[in-house]
Design a protein around this motif. Structure first.
Motif, PDB file in Angstrom:
ATOM      1  N   VAL A   8       0.867  -1.186   0.000  1.00 17.61           N
ATOM      2  CA  VAL A   8       0.000   0.000   0.000  1.00 17.61           C
ATOM      3  C   VAL A   8       0.899   1.229   0.000  1.00 17.61           C
ATOM      4  O   VAL A   8       1.794   1.352   0.853  1.00 17.61           O
ATOM      5  CB  VAL A   8      -0.931   0.027   1.227  1.00 17.61           C
ATOM      6  CG1 VAL A   8      -1.765   1.317   1.236  1.00 17.61           C
ATOM      7  CG2 VAL A   8      -1.837  -1.192   1.243  1.00 17.61           C
ATOM      8  N   LEU A   9       0.691   2.127  -0.962  1.00 20.15           N
ATOM      9  CA  LEU A   9       1.420   3.402  -1.027  1.00 20.15           C
ATOM     10  C   LEU A   9       0.478   4.467  -0.462  1.00 20.15           C
ATOM     11  O   LEU A   9      -0.517   4.823  -1.088  1.00 20.15           O
ATOM     12  CB  LEU A   9       1.798   3.718  -2.473  1.00 20.15           C
ATOM     13  CG  LEU A   9       2.669   4.949  -2.722  1.00 20.15           C
ATOM     14  CD1 LEU A   9       4.001   4.824  -1.999  1.00 20.15           C
ATOM     15  CD2 LEU A   9       2.896   5.149  -4.215  1.00 20.15           C
ATOM     16  N   LEU A  10       0.788   4.964   0.746  1.00 22.36           N
ATOM     17  CA  LEU A  10      -0.171   5.739   1.534  1.00 22.36           C
ATOM     18  C   LEU A  10       0.346   7.145   1.838  1.00 22.36           C
ATOM     19  O   LEU A  10       1.434   7.304   2.405  1.00 22.36           O
ATOM     20  CB  LEU A  10      -0.461   5.005   2.851  1.00 22.36           C
ATOM     21  CG  LEU A  10      -1.369   5.699   3.862  1.00 22.36           C
ATOM     22  CD1 LEU A  10      -2.779   5.875   3.299  1.00 22.36           C
ATOM     23  CD2 LEU A  10      -1.415   4.900   5.157  1.00 22.36           C
ATOM     24  N   ALA A  35       9.268   1.854   5.477  1.00 24.09           N
ATOM     25  CA  ALA A  35       9.569   2.566   4.228  1.00 24.09           C
ATOM     26  C   ALA A  35       8.874   3.924   4.212  1.00 24.09           C
ATOM     27  O   ALA A  35       7.688   4.036   4.531  1.00 24.09           O
ATOM     28  CB  ALA A  35       9.120   1.735   3.036  1.00 24.09           C
ATOM     29  N   PHE A  36       9.639   4.951   3.826  1.00 26.92           N
ATOM     30  CA  PHE A  36       9.083   6.291   3.701  1.00 26.92           C
ATOM     31  C   PHE A  36       9.564   6.892   2.381  1.00 26.92           C
ATOM     32  O   PHE A  36      10.761   6.863   2.073  1.00 26.92           O
ATOM     33  CB  PHE A  36       9.516   7.178   4.863  1.00 26.92           C
ATOM     34  CG  PHE A  36       8.984   8.581   4.763  1.00 26.92           C
ATOM     35  CD1 PHE A  36       7.710   8.879   5.201  1.00 26.92           C
ATOM     36  CD2 PHE A  36       9.759   9.592   4.211  1.00 26.92           C
ATOM     37  CE1 PHE A  36       7.213  10.159   5.091  1.00 26.92           C
ATOM     38  CE2 PHE A  36       9.267  10.871   4.096  1.00 26.92           C
ATOM     39  CZ  PHE A  36       7.990  11.157   4.540  1.00 26.92           C
ATOM     40  N   LEU A  48       4.840   4.770   3.378  1.00 25.14           N
ATOM     41  CA  LEU A  48       4.287   6.098   3.649  1.00 25.14           C
ATOM     42  C   LEU A  48       4.952   7.116   2.728  1.00 25.14           C
ATOM     43  O   LEU A  48       6.159   7.060   2.501  1.00 25.14           O
ATOM     44  CB  LEU A  48       4.533   6.497   5.106  1.00 25.14           C
ATOM     45  CG  LEU A  48       3.823   5.667   6.176  1.00 25.14           C
ATOM     46  CD1 LEU A  48       4.253   6.135   7.561  1.00 25.14           C
ATOM     47  CD2 LEU A  48       2.315   5.758   6.023  1.00 25.14           C
ATOM     48  N   MET A  49       4.156   8.052   2.218  1.00 24.47           N
ATOM     49  CA  MET A  49       4.728   9.110   1.379  1.00 24.47           C
ATOM     50  C   MET A  49       4.184  10.464   1.833  1.00 24.47           C
ATOM     51  O   MET A  49       3.040  10.593   2.251  1.00 24.47           O
ATOM     52  CB  MET A  49       4.426   8.874  -0.099  1.00 24.47           C
ATOM     53  CG  MET A  49       2.962   8.842  -0.477  1.00 24.47           C
ATOM     54  SD  MET A  49       2.749   8.659  -2.268  1.00 24.47           S
ATOM     55  CE  MET A  49       0.963   8.495  -2.393  1.00 24.47           C
ATOM     56  N   GLU A  90      12.928   1.862  -5.179  1.00 20.50           N
ATOM     57  CA  GLU A  90      13.722   1.471  -4.022  1.00 20.50           C
ATOM     58  C   GLU A  90      12.870   1.336  -2.769  1.00 20.50           C
ATOM     59  O   GLU A  90      13.011   0.381  -2.002  1.00 20.50           O
ATOM     60  CB  GLU A  90      14.836   2.491  -3.811  1.00 20.50           C
ATOM     61  CG  GLU A  90      15.626   2.312  -2.530  1.00 20.50           C
ATOM     62  CD  GLU A  90      16.312   0.961  -2.425  1.00 20.50           C
ATOM     63  OE1 GLU A  90      16.618   0.547  -1.288  1.00 20.50           O
ATOM     64  OE2 GLU A  90      16.529   0.320  -3.472  1.00 20.50           O
ATOM     65  N   ARG A  91      11.969   2.316  -2.510  1.00 18.86           N
ATOM     66  CA  ARG A  91      11.141   2.255  -1.302  1.00 18.86           C
ATOM     67  C   ARG A  91      10.166   1.081  -1.366  1.00 18.86           C
ATOM     68  O   ARG A  91       9.885   0.438  -0.354  1.00 18.86           O
ATOM     69  CB  ARG A  91      10.383   3.574  -1.118  1.00 18.86           C
ATOM     70  CG  ARG A  91      11.275   4.761  -0.859  1.00 18.86           C
ATOM     71  CD  ARG A  91      12.093   4.569   0.418  1.00 18.86           C
ATOM     72  NE  ARG A  91      12.921   5.720   0.706  1.00 18.86           N
ATOM     73  CZ  ARG A  91      14.181   5.848   0.314  1.00 18.86           C
ATOM     74  NH1 ARG A  91      14.748   4.872  -0.389  1.00 18.86           N
ATOM     75  NH2 ARG A  91      14.878   6.930   0.606  1.00 18.86           N
TER      76      ARG A  91
END
Length: 653
Positions: A581-583, A630-631, A610-611, A643-644
């Motif tokens: 999930v890209l959140l 991951a951020f 997390l972004m 990469e993330r």
């Protein structure tokens, strides 16, 4: 008295010779009766008086006394009759009367003075005593109990002493002026701060002591009887002056009385508070602008990155796209500076040695300054380590050194970089601006000083404002970023500068006990591809679209959600469907942290990246040990996203 009427007869008055032998003549009897009445009246009057009155014989025994005299000592009249007056005093006081006072009364006449009597219960009381000698060697004694007056006098003396202590201990000046404006009184410890001593200005005109026209106008108004309060500069201090009219016994205006309070420190604190509030409001604005701008840059950089990845190496438009990508990166650097100023940049803390960090930058700093500028380093012994972001602190040092070099204005000079251990014990000393104020304690400090032109106070107040610059070229973010980095690290910046004396910037950072390891440098990995489905969650449609296209380019299928509720619902239908999930961390309504909790309630093993364009440290801290590893910072490229995502999917620590 004659009687009138037909039967009235007048009898002759009796004569003394007509009185029978052995009888008192009528005139003597009447006189005796009158004398007795007078004596009784006098005795009643003496018993009614508030003062004690007594008559003593030659041996000091009471022959007569009134009620007030007996009552003053706690006795009745009958109990004291026949007793010696000496029993009503302590031995020492009785001896003083017998050996000093009574001989004086007998030789020189009436005496008046003070004494201390002793009541029946043994308690002493102050009294005023009047003594008069009689012809037979006796005495008339009048005693007045002055306990109440004595207590009042003692209280007044205590109040006067307390007022004197206040005037001497507080930074106050108490003054009085006559109608001509001449100083009649000038007292108080506050005079010392002005280089004056108590009474030094007495007799001088207050108009001569006040060179400013506005101050003289206030004096003139006060001397006309107008109560006033004004804050005025005097030499290097700020004074709050309270004027009040003084009236004589007849009610006429007789001059001015007043109090002056030294409010220099209070004014400095207020100025520091206003500066901090101004910087805080600008930081909020800068952070909001940077956040929105980062979302726009995601579209610019993301699309440019995708296009470059799709084009062959010899495509004619690659150069144009590379220029677009470069401009986007530079714009991203600008937003990072804005976020750093706002104290909301992404901080990756590690234990750092400031001396080592500044030492590693020595060659870089020398190449960054203008010709003729010499960079010196002085690293203190025993400088404690700090918890900080190495990249941000390097930027802070670089900005300070470049600013110091520019302050030389092309002339030869020296920029000195110093590290030290600093003990903060209170507010910043006079002449030093500290923003914000910090708690007392131990701090590690990195300082940059120059021998340049220095700054006026008005300029010093604005140097941390973003986009404020005195240079023809420049964005005005250098010192703003310094302030933001210091604030993000819970530190402060001190500034000391004066025209022609150069400037000194010192950054105070909280200490982090322990040894500083070598700061790791992140290796750039190649673009990594994977398989599966990724859920993209962001309230900005351009971000969702670019992220989805990048993920598809990396080999993933994509579902997109514009908010937390939609994302949680999609994930809950089939948690195992999603590889990751890209959140977005910051969304309206429900933030990313709450979304993480809700998703993990359904699937403890969900992989989340997390972004955000903001610092996710606070969010990660709230999540505790369950925080996603991951951020992804906005704006991002295809390579950074890859990469993330690899970190999350492969669960790389």
């Amino acid at each position: 008295m004659p009687m009138h009427g037909p039967d009235a007869t007048e009898s002759p008055a009796p004569r003394d010779e007509d009185v029978a032998p052995g009888s008192m003549p009528a005139s003597v009897s009447a006189a005796a009766a009158a004398s007795a009445d007078l004596r009784r009246a006098l005795e009643r009057a003496m018993h009614a008086t508030m003062d004690g009155i007594a008559v003593h014989d030659a041996r000091g025994r009471f022959l007569w006394l009134n009620d007030a005299h007996a009552r003053a000592y706690g006795y009745t009249v009958d109990e004291l009759l026949g007793r010696s007056w000496e029993t009503l005093y302590d031995p020492e006081e009785a001896r003083r009367f017998a050996e000093v006072v009574l001989p004086q009364v007998l030789r020189h006449g009436p005496w008046r003075g003070t004494a201390v009597g002793r009541r029946r219960d043994g308690s002493p009381f102050p009294q005023e005593v009047s003594l008069t000698a009689l012809d037979d060697g006796g005495l008339v004694c009048v005693v007045r109990d002055v306990s109440e007056a004595h207590a009042t006098r003692s209280e007044l003396l205590s109040v006067r002493e307390a007022i004197g202590q206040i005037v001497e201990s507080a930074p106050l000046i108490v003054f009085a002026l006559d109608l001509e404006g001449r100083v009649a009184l000038s007292e108080g410890r506050g005079l010392r701060a002005l280089g004056l001593s108590p009474g030094e200005t007495v007799g001088r005109s207050a108009f001569d002591l006040e060179p400013d026209p506005e101050g003289r106008a206030l004096l003139a108004r006060a001397l006309r009887g107008e109560p006033l309060v004004a804050v005025r500069p005097f030499r290097d201090r700020w004074l709050e002056v309270h004027y009040a009219p003084r009236h004589g016994p007849d009610g006429a205006l007789d001059g001015v009385i007043g109090v002056t309070v030294d409010v220099t420190e209070r004014r400095r604190a207020e100025e520091a508070l206003r500066a901090a509030q101004r910087l805080e409001s600008l930081a909020v604005l800068a952070g909001g602008v940077a956040h929105d701008f980062n979302n726009l840059l995601v579209g610019v950089l993301g699309n440019a990155s995708l296009a470059l990845d799709l084009l062959p190496a010899d495509a004619p438009v690659r150069t144009l796209l590379e220029r677009i990508e470069l401009a986007g990166r530079r714009a991203g650097e600008l937003t990072r500076q804005l976020l750093a100023y706002a104290g909301r940049g992404h901080v990756e803390p590690a234990r750092l040695d400031l001396s080592a960090l500044a030492g590693e930058m020595s060659r870089l700093l020398e190449s960054a300054v203008s010709k003729g500028t010499r960079v010196e380093t002085r690293f203190g012994a025993g400088v404690p380590t700090v918890a900080g972001d190495a990249a941000q602190l390097r930027q802070l040092v670089m900005n300070l050194v470049v600013n110091a070099s520019e302050a030389l204005r092309g002339a030869r000079g020296t920029v000195t970089v110093t590290t030290s251990r600093v003990e903060v014990v209170g507010r910043a000393p006079a002449g030093v601006t500290r923003v914000p104020e910090v708690a007392p304690g131990t701090y590690a400090a990195i300082e940059v000083a120059d021998t340049g032109c220095g700054m006026e106070p008005a300029l010093r107040e604005r140097i941390f404002d973003p986009f404020f610059t005195t240079k023809a070229s420049g964005r005005g973010l250098g010192l703003a970023v310094v302030m933001g980095v210091a604030r993000a690290h819970h530190g402060a910046v001190e500034v000391e500068s004066a025209p022609g004396r150069g400037s000194r910037f010192r950054v105070l950072l909280p200490v982090e006990p322990g040894e500083a390891p070598t700061v790791p440098h992140e290796d750039v990995a190649a673009v990594w591809s994977g398989r599966g489905r990724v859920l993209v969650v962001d309230d900005e449609e351009p971000v969702r679209r670019v992220a989805a296209e990048m993920l598809e380019r990396l080999g993933y299928d994509v579902d997109a959600a514009a908010g937390a509720d939609e994302a949680v619902a999609l994930h809950a239908r089939d948690p195992e469907r999603y590889a990751a999930v890209l959140l977005d961390v910051t969304m309206p309504g429900v933030d990313g942290a709450d979304t993480v909790r809700r998703m993990r309630a359904t699937d403890r093993g969900v992989r989340i990246v997390l972004m955000s364009g903001f610092d996710a440290t606070d969010v990660l801290a709230r999540l505790g040990p369950e925080a996603p590893r991951a951020f992804l910072g906005k704006p991002f490229t295809l390579a950074s996203l890859s990469e993330r995502l690899r970190t999350a999917v492969l669960r790389i620590a």
